[in-house]
Design a protein around this motif. Structure first.
Motif, PDB file in Angstrom:
ATOM      1  N   GLY A 168       0.820  -1.245   0.025  1.00 18.05           N
ATOM      2  CA  GLY A 168      -0.038  -0.035  -0.010  1.00 18.05           C
ATOM      3  C   GLY A 168       0.773   1.446  -0.052  1.00 18.05           C
ATOM      4  O   GLY A 168       0.178   2.159  -0.154  1.00 18.05           O
ATOM      5  N   GLU A 169       2.325   1.062   0.391  1.00 17.69           N
ATOM      6  CA  GLU A 169       3.029   2.366   0.106  1.00 17.69           C
ATOM      7  C   GLU A 169       3.561   2.417  -0.901  1.00 17.69           C
ATOM      8  O   GLU A 169       3.334   1.772  -2.004  1.00 17.69           O
ATOM      9  CB  GLU A 169       4.148   2.438   1.315  1.00 17.69           C
ATOM     10  N   SER A 170       4.403   3.592  -1.233  1.00 10.84           N
ATOM     11  CA  SER A 170       5.286   3.412  -2.364  1.00 10.84           C
ATOM     12  C   SER A 170       6.627   2.997  -2.240  1.00 10.84           C
ATOM     13  O   SER A 170       7.454   3.161  -1.054  1.00 10.84           O
ATOM     14  CB  SER A 170       5.188   5.151  -2.857  1.00 10.84           C
ATOM     15  N   ALA A 171       7.449   2.800  -3.323  1.00 10.24           N
ATOM     16  CA  ALA A 171       8.716   2.213  -3.519  1.00 10.24           C
ATOM     17  C   ALA A 171       9.412   2.899  -4.624  1.00 10.24           C
ATOM     18  O   ALA A 171       9.066   3.279  -5.456  1.00 10.24           O
ATOM     19  CB  ALA A 171       8.738   0.850  -3.698  1.00 10.24           C
ATOM     20  N   GLU A 172      10.749   3.630  -3.980  1.00  4.86           N
ATOM     21  CA  GLU A 172      11.652   4.288  -5.000  1.00  4.86           C
ATOM     22  C   GLU A 172      12.790   3.411  -5.096  1.00  4.86           C
ATOM     23  O   GLU A 172      13.553   2.946  -4.248  1.00  4.86           O
ATOM     24  CB  GLU A 172      11.992   5.584  -4.157  1.00  4.86           C
ATOM     25  N   TYR A 207       1.898  -1.745 -14.749  1.00  9.69           N
ATOM     26  CA  TYR A 207       2.480  -0.406 -13.967  1.00  9.69           C
ATOM     27  C   TYR A 207       2.235   0.925 -14.765  1.00  9.69           C
ATOM     28  O   TYR A 207       3.004   2.029 -14.433  1.00  9.69           O
ATOM     29  CB  TYR A 207       4.182  -0.663 -13.955  1.00  9.69           C
ATOM     30  N   SER A 208       1.454   0.744 -15.929  1.00 10.52           N
ATOM     31  CA  SER A 208       1.340   2.019 -16.866  1.00 10.52           C
ATOM     32  C   SER A 208       0.856   3.199 -15.881  1.00 10.52           C
ATOM     33  O   SER A 208       1.196   4.352 -16.186  1.00 10.52           O
ATOM     34  CB  SER A 208       0.231   1.638 -18.032  1.00 10.52           C
ATOM     35  N   ASN A 209       0.049   2.881 -14.921  1.00  4.63           N
ATOM     36  CA  ASN A 209      -0.593   3.948 -14.307  1.00  4.63           C
ATOM     37  C   ASN A 209      -0.069   4.174 -12.984  1.00  4.63           C
ATOM     38  O   ASN A 209      -0.586   5.221 -11.898  1.00  4.63           O
ATOM     39  CB  ASN A 209      -2.025   3.776 -14.055  1.00  4.63           C
ATOM     40  N   ARG A 210       0.942   3.300 -12.390  1.00  8.22           N
ATOM     41  CA  ARG A 210       1.412   3.331 -11.129  1.00  8.22           C
ATOM     42  C   ARG A 210       2.874   3.668 -10.920  1.00  8.22           C
ATOM     43  O   ARG A 210       3.455   3.723  -9.845  1.00  8.22           O
ATOM     44  CB  ARG A 210       1.265   2.069 -10.302  1.00  8.22           C
ATOM     45  N   ILE A 211       3.648   4.189 -12.177  1.00  8.79           N
ATOM     46  CA  ILE A 211       5.085   4.424 -12.129  1.00  8.79           C
ATOM     47  C   ILE A 211       5.456   5.743 -12.481  1.00  8.79           C
ATOM     48  O   ILE A 211       4.656   6.174 -13.416  1.00  8.79           O
ATOM     49  CB  ILE A 211       5.852   3.244 -12.766  1.00  8.79           C
ATOM     50  N   SER A 212       6.450   6.182 -12.130  1.00 12.19           N
ATOM     51  CA  SER A 212       7.110   7.338 -12.629  1.00 12.19           C
ATOM     52  C   SER A 212       8.421   7.514 -12.494  1.00 12.19           C
ATOM     53  O   SER A 212       9.125   6.718 -11.906  1.00 12.19           O
ATOM     54  CB  SER A 212       6.536   8.517 -11.837  1.00 12.19           C
ATOM     55  N   VAL A 213       9.156   8.025 -13.533  1.00 11.64           N
ATOM     56  CA  VAL A 213      10.603   8.033 -13.358  1.00 11.64           C
ATOM     57  C   VAL A 213      11.215   9.566 -13.544  1.00 11.64           C
ATOM     58  O   VAL A 213      10.603  10.471 -14.192  1.00 11.64           O
ATOM     59  CB  VAL A 213      11.177   7.458 -14.866  1.00 11.64           C
ATOM     60  N   ARG A 214      12.098   9.874 -12.539  1.00 15.21           N
ATOM     61  CA  ARG A 214      12.642  11.138 -12.754  1.00 15.21           C
ATOM     62  C   ARG A 214      14.146  11.069 -12.539  1.00 15.21           C
ATOM     63  O   ARG A 214      14.935   9.880 -12.248  1.00 15.21           O
ATOM     64  CB  ARG A 214      12.563  11.939 -11.433  1.00 15.21           C
ATOM     65  N   GLY A 241      21.620   9.651 -12.008  1.00 16.01           N
ATOM     66  CA  GLY A 241      20.890   8.502 -12.711  1.00 16.01           C
ATOM     67  C   GLY A 241      19.523   8.727 -12.468  1.00 16.01           C
ATOM     68  O   GLY A 241      18.802   9.887 -12.754  1.00 16.01           O
ATOM     69  N   GLU A 242      18.745   7.618 -12.386  1.00 14.18           N
ATOM     70  CA  GLU A 242      17.369   7.729 -12.418  1.00 14.18           C
ATOM     71  C   GLU A 242      16.714   7.044 -11.163  1.00 14.18           C
ATOM     72  O   GLU A 242      17.565   5.807 -10.618  1.00 14.18           O
ATOM     73  CB  GLU A 242      16.685   7.025 -13.854  1.00 14.18           C
ATOM     74  N   ILE A 243      15.484   7.526 -10.730  1.00 14.88           N
ATOM     75  CA  ILE A 243      14.624   6.946  -9.692  1.00 14.88           C
ATOM     76  C   ILE A 243      13.379   6.513 -10.272  1.00 14.88           C
ATOM     77  O   ILE A 243      12.720   7.232 -10.763  1.00 14.88           O
ATOM     78  CB  ILE A 243      14.658   7.618  -8.626  1.00 14.88           C
ATOM     79  N   LEU A 244      13.083   4.960 -10.283  1.00 12.73           N
ATOM     80  CA  LEU A 244      11.771   4.375 -10.341  1.00 12.73           C
ATOM     81  C   LEU A 244      10.843   4.621  -9.123  1.00 12.73           C
ATOM     82  O   LEU A 244      11.093   3.750  -8.053  1.00 12.73           O
ATOM     83  CB  LEU A 244      12.109   3.185 -11.112  1.00 12.73           C
ATOM     84  N   THR A 245       9.594   5.344  -9.416  1.00 14.95           N
ATOM     85  CA  THR A 245       8.898   5.097  -8.148  1.00 14.95           C
ATOM     86  C   THR A 245       7.496   4.496  -8.543  1.00 14.95           C
ATOM     87  O   THR A 245       6.966   4.730  -9.544  1.00 14.95           O
ATOM     88  CB  THR A 245       8.376   6.837  -8.049  1.00 14.95           C
TER      89      THR A 245
END
Length: 621
Positions: free
Chosen positions: A39-43, A89-96, A101-105
């Protein structure tokens, strides 16, 4: 149309990468494992550096799909950054992106997200690299719920019996259950402990675990508390949750009986109600029966309680209680006994009985005894005042004051409330005894005065009191009171001359008299002695008061005459009070009030009596 172009571009990048691989390197860093609550978010970070500056960097994110195949979920290069469509994951991930580098949330973590996430970096000629992170998902279970067996467990069972059940629900990963007895862990043991665990995976992917404890109980387990503990993994550690403790009803046979007297406390005396209790150590309690030693008759009892009402010394003896142990081999019987002693105190015996007659001057010994099972104490009382301690009463040189009722009280010091009493009435016979008979009474009274004479006599039998009066004919007995052994008499007499009064008292044992000498004083003679100082004081006070009143009245009269002009007092024109012949005529003084004209005539000192005519002449003048 964009996907073929992207594929060709990626292929071109890969060819270039392979051609430069021997000359350039990339350093890529990712965490091996990342733990997160459901239920939480993972980075998930993907950090990289190149040994040479790349002309272009392309980053792709993949997940391990069903069957082990990789599924791309994100792509970025110099020209774009996008999330692949039609994936879970189309609606649940974001990348910055940042300089490192990059961080996948990944948002709203689900149990299905527990898998490997791959980060693939290509810098063309500058080098290529790939890393992965295993995402682990956790969901704590509900607190454990424990239920004990309500029907009870017998110690006589052949093997372990189910005594309790413990359940925890909806946990991930699968939780574990451990059993405890009084906070000490219980582990399976052949013939003693058996633990049966059932694991259920719910449709949600969460686990429910149920554990049943089978345990061979003993008598010592009757006071034990059993509990279960659930241990489960959470990010970075292992947590535990303990249930409440439950007590198990254990049934076991009776091996011994305790017998005691509930009431009364201390010694038992006749008339008490005695309550005796018996209790066995078995569970459930076995029936109890009571009987008296050397008697086959059972004594009435209820629920292990024997009540003896208003006991007497005949109830003393040994009492027994028994319990038939149905669970023991051969139905073994156990029992216990106790001695009951009922203490007593018999009625007091007083010697002499009831009453005793003594003569004045005699001595008497009285005794008071009572038979008792304990040591006694005796005290004698007369009129509520202690007269003697001990069971013997000694009376010496008896007087009339010796007479009366003597009460003895017998008590048992070690047993309050146990008491008895008796009494003896003492009569003392003797000749009359007049109060103050040895004193000579001398009185002085004026002639015509009255005198009260008292005579108080004691004696048994009750004396006869008479008066003998010589010198006065006017007397009478005004008071006479009689009791069992006393006579009180008052005689009142009028003094006319010197008088002798005698009080005579007599009974079967003798005679006693008392004399009163009364000296008479003539009326005109000032008495030299008064009967009482109180009488003298009273007469003086009355005389003073009367004198003051007469002076006040006389002063008022003279003041009134002065105001009316009846007294000359040096004024001219006023008439003289006296006549010319003062040596022979009467002296007349006229005193008038406001409303009266009464006259007071005073006779002259040397003159004769005036006639009525002379008096009138004097008044008119």
């Amino acid at each position: 149309m964009a996907r073929p172009h992207t594929s060709l571009l990626l292929f071109a990048f890969q060819l270039c990468a392979f051609s430069w691989q021997a000359r350039a390197l990339v350093d890529l860093r990712m965490e091996d494992t990342l733990e997160v609550y459901m239920g939480e978010s993972a980075e998930i970070p993907c950090l990289y550096t190149f040994t040479s500056e790349p002309s272009m960097v392309m980053v792709q994110w993949f997940v391990r799909g069903p069957g082990g195949n990789r599924v791309r979920i994100s792509y970025s290069d110099l020209t774009m950054q996008k999330v692949d469509e039609n994936t879970s994951y189309s609606n649940r991930i974001s990348v910055r992106s940042n300089k490192d580098g990059e961080i996948l949330t990944v948002q709203d973590i689900m149990l299905s997200d527990e898998k490997e996430f791959f980060c693939q970096v290509s810098g063309m000629a500058a080098g290529n690299g790939e890393g992965k992170t295993l995402l682990k998902v956790f969901d704590p279970p509900e607190p454990p719920v424990i239920e004990g067996i309500l029907t009870g467990v017998y110690v006589s069972g052949d093997g372990p019996s189910k005594i309790a059940s413990c359940e925890t629900r909806d946990g991930f990963p699968k939780p574990n259950i451990t059993w405890y007895r009084d906070h000490i862990a219980i582990y399976p043991a052949i013939g003693l402990v058996n633990i049966v665990t059932l694991v259920t995976k719910e449709s949600s992917g969460l686990y429910t675990v149920q554990s049943d404890l089978h345990y061979k109980v003993t008598k010592e387990d009757k006071d034990a508390h059993f509990s279960c503990e659930v241990s489960y993994f959470v990010p970075g550690t292992v947590s535990m949750s303990e249930s409440k403790g439950v007590n198990i009803t254990v049934y076991y046979p009776t091996t011994s009986i305790e017998m005691w007297r509930e009431s009364p406390e201390g010694f038992v005396k006749e008339g008490d109600t005695v309550e005796i209790r018996c209790q066995g150590d078995g569970n459930p309690p076995a029936p109890i029966t009571f009987n008296r030693e050397n008697s086959d008759v059972e004594t009435d009892s209820y629920d292990g309680v024997l009540i003896l009402k208003e006991v007497s010394r005949a109830d003393s003896g040994v009492y027994e209680c028994h319990s038939l142990n149905m669970d023991a081999p051969d139905h073994e019987e156990v029992g216990e006994s106790m001695q009951l002693t009922v203490h007593y105190l018999d009625p007091a015996v007083v010697m002499p009985k009831e009453s005793e007659v003594m003569l004045k001057g005699e001595s008497l010994t009285a005794t008071c005894n009572a038979l008792s099972s304990l040591e006694t104490s005796t005290v004698w009382f007369k009129d509520g005042v202690m007269a003697e301690k001990g069971h013997i009463l000694q009376l010496h040189d008896a007087t009339f004051d010796t007479a009366g009722q003597y009460d003895c009280e017998v008590t048992v010091p070690s047993l309050p409330g146990l008491t008895t009493s008796g009494s003896v009435h003492i009569l003392v016979h003797g000749a009359p005894q007049i109060k103050d008979a040895e004193r000579e009474i001398e009185l002085t009274e004026k002639v015509g005065g009255w005198v009260n004479l008292t005579c108080e006599v004691r004696g048994v039998p009750r004396p006869v009191v008479t008066w003998s009066i010589s010198g006065s004919q006017s007397w009478r007995e005004v008071v006479k009171r009689e009791t069992e052994d006393q006579v009180y008499s008052i005689a009142m007499l009028k003094v006319s001359t010197d008088t002798l009064a005698i009080c005579n008292s007599t009974n079967d044992f003798g005679i006693e008299i008392k004399s009163y000498n009364i000296r008479s004083i003539p009326f005109s003679q000032t008495p030299t002695a008064r009967k009482t100082s109180a009488d003298n004081s009273g007469v003086i006070i009355v005389v003073i008061i009367v004198s003051i009143l007469l002076l006040a009245i006389l002063g008022s009269v003279f003041y009134f005459l002065y105001k009316k002009g009846k007294l000359p007092c040096g004024r001219s024109g006023k008439q003289e009070i006296t006549k010319e012949k003062t040596n022979k005529d009467d002296i007349v003084v006229e005193m008038k009030a406001n409303k009266t004209e009464d006259s007071v005539l005073l006779k002259a000192v040397n003159g004769d009596k005036k006639t009525a005519t002379d008096q009138n002449t004097a008044l008119s003048s």
